[in-house]
Design an enzyme around this catalytic site. Structure first.
Site, PDB file in Angstrom:
ATOM      1  N   ARG A  39      -3.682  63.579  18.841  1.00 21.40           N
ATOM      2  CA  ARG A  39      -3.831  63.635  20.361  1.00 21.40           C
ATOM      3  C   ARG A  39      -5.045  64.178  21.046  1.00 21.40           C
ATOM      4  O   ARG A  39      -5.659  63.688  22.042  1.00 21.40           O
ATOM      5  CB  ARG A  39      -2.707  64.931  20.847  1.00 21.40           C
ATOM      6  N   LYS A  46      -1.442  69.929   5.207  1.00 25.39           N
ATOM      7  CA  LYS A  46      -0.321  69.611   4.793  1.00 25.39           C
ATOM      8  C   LYS A  46      -0.058  69.705   3.462  1.00 25.39           C
ATOM      9  O   LYS A  46      -0.914  69.827   2.454  1.00 25.39           O
ATOM     10  CB  LYS A  46      -0.508  67.960   5.318  1.00 25.39           C
TER      11      LYS A  46
END
Ligand code: BES
Ligand code: ZN
Ligand code: ZN
Length: 477
Positions: free
Chosen positions: A333, A258
């Site tokens: 997830r 990120k």
């Protein structure tokens, strides 16, 4: 120090008061000088909703709730009003305040106390001058005719849970490793009265939790998988309700790193879902709600390293499904999938997962509500929606059409871990759905879990979102 909320049989006190007037604006005798009374009457005539009288040693704040509003709007207005009085009370160094309800309206009295208690939260652990900076207010006493002590105790438990959740979210990753997070859950279990079982890396490997292990591969800290359970004898539900929370204690994105500003710099909050379900368990157990609840939190950090899982890799999950990892930043997830699969063994009545899962959810509705989707029954959805409205953690339900499934198809594995440019929050939900075989609802709290500016009683930083929502929902069953 905590803010405690209690019940008082009389509003006559030498301490500060928040006076909640009835709809006629009747001013109780004995509190004000004639000059003050005249002033208050004038202000009320001018439709001023809040008036503060400074009586040298104490404050008396006067507030007339708009009783004709719909109940949920009224309660939210009262929470905000409660928070609004905090600045004055703490500035006046008030230690105790009495919320004196003249209308015999329990909802407004409790909501004002709730806003006060939640707004009074501080996170000072890392401040050198923390003693000096601490708010003076420590005790809220509620006077409201006919109000049951049990209701006040429940509010106290819920507020404690929100405070605990906010602190966990605000803790930086150097303190809050996955192992530390599970230790905090053990403490909550002891304090609240529910069972906690922490699976460490060996058990996680033995269970073949491939999603959790692959995200953890780049870390020097081991993962944990915490199982919490509260099962009272008088539980109304035969099959448990299972709560699942994302416990990514820090999300660098992994090899799909990120950027720092407004992104990685806030990623200590990526365990907000895990904290919310564990803290909700605390208040459920402490308030002895008649409901059988299980909570599961897979936890790890997500980091790049020599050993980190890579874009293009294929991972075999606990369920046996294979996943083509096309972005290591879609790690939530991966770990939730193993927890959702694990939940099958409980044959649950309903599974609710809470996760700071996608930037897309935060972009879609901002911090003003919770993005929701899933396969729960109409009745369950209605109950969930109403709980959200009641605590002002409103649900924004997104479509969950089959077409979105096509977007996570992989050329070589059973699915890929990212969709395309559209419907990012939904494709994340669709990925999770593959691991469920029970009624289930997914809540993406990426938007409301961590605030970058103050917002009334929600404060700044970790908000504890979903804790009050869960208590309202589970308490209403
Ligand atoms: N933890 C983030 C999501 C997030 C973003 C939470 C902003 C709070 C605020 C999550 O793991 C993530 O990185 N999601 C990616 C998914 C993408 C790679 C498909 C995202 O939303 O960009
Ligand atoms: Zn990520
Ligand atoms: Zn994440």
């Amino acid at each position: 120090m905590q803010t405690t909320i209690g019940l008082t049989p009389s509003f006559k006190t030498v301490d500060s008061i928040i006076l909640l007037l009835d709809d006629k604006g009747t001013i109780p005798p004995g509190l004000f000088s004639p000059a003050e009374s005249d002033f208050i009457k004038k202000e009320l005539k001018a439709e001023r909703k809040t008036i503060v009288i400074n009586q040298y040693k104490r404050l008396i704040a006067i507030y007339q709730p708009a009783y004709k509003k719909d109940l949920n709007a009224l309660r939210e207005a009262c929470r905000k009003a409660g928070d609004g009085f905090l600045g004055g009370l703490n500035k006046a160094k008030a230690k105790r305040v009495v919320v004196a309800d003249m209308a015999g309206n329990h909802d407004t009295a409790l909501a004002v106390a709730e806003g006060l208690a939640l707004g009074n939260y501080q996170f000072l652990k890392y401040r050198k001058e923390r003693k000096k900076e601490e708010n003076s207010l420590h005790e809220i006493a509620v006077y409201s005719k006919g109000l049951k002590a049990e209701k006040v105790k429940q509010l106290q438990n819920t507020v404690e849970a929100v405070w605990a959740c906010r602190t966990l979210v605000n803790e930086p990753q150097s303190f809050l490793t996955a192992t530390q997070l599970s230790k905090e859950f053990v403490k909550l279990g002891k304090a609240g009265g529910f069972k906690v079982n922490v699976l460490t890396k060996g058990r996680i490997k033995a269970l073949k939790m491939g999603g959790l292990l692959s995200v953890n591969a780049g870390s020097i800290e081991p993962p944990t998988f915490t199982i919490m359970e509260y099962k009272p004898r008088n539980a109304k539900n035969k099959k448990p309700i299972v709560l699942i929370g994302k416990g990514v204690v820090y999300d660098t994105g992994g090899l799909s790193l990120k950027p720092t500003p407004n992104s990685m710099d806030y990623m200590k909050s990526d365990m907000a879902g895990g904290a919310a379900v564990a803290c909700a368990m605390y208040a459920v157990a402490k308030s002895k709600l008649p409901v059988h609840v299980v909570a599961l939190v897979p936890a790890t950090d997500n980091r790049p390293s020599e050993n980190a899982y890579t874009p293009g890799d294929v991972v075999t999950m606990m369920s046996g499904h294979t996943v083509e990892v096309l972005n290591t930043d879609a790690e939530g997830r991966m770990i939730l999938a193993d927890a959702l699969h694990y939940a099958k063994k409980y044959k649950p009545e309903l599974v609710l997962d809470f996760a700071t899962l996608t930037g897309a959810a935060a972009m879609a509705i901002g911090p003003y509500g919770i993005v929701a989707m899933g396969t729960a029954t109409e009745k369950q959805r209605t109950q969930l929606r109403e709980a959200g409205e009641a605590v002002y953690e409103r649900l924004a339900e997104l479509p969950f059409w089959d077409e979105y499934d096509d977007l996570i198809r992989s050329d070589i594995a059973d699915m890929k871990n990212i969709g395309g440019p559209i419907g990012g929050a939904i494709t994340a939900g669709k990925f999770l759905q593959r691991y469920t075989d029970y009624p289930w609802m997914h809540f993406d709290i990426a938007g409301p879990s961590y605030l970058h500016g103050p917002s009334s009683y929600r404060g700044k930083g970790g908000t504890g979102v979903a804790v009050r929502f869960l208590l309202e929902f589970l308490g209403g069953l």
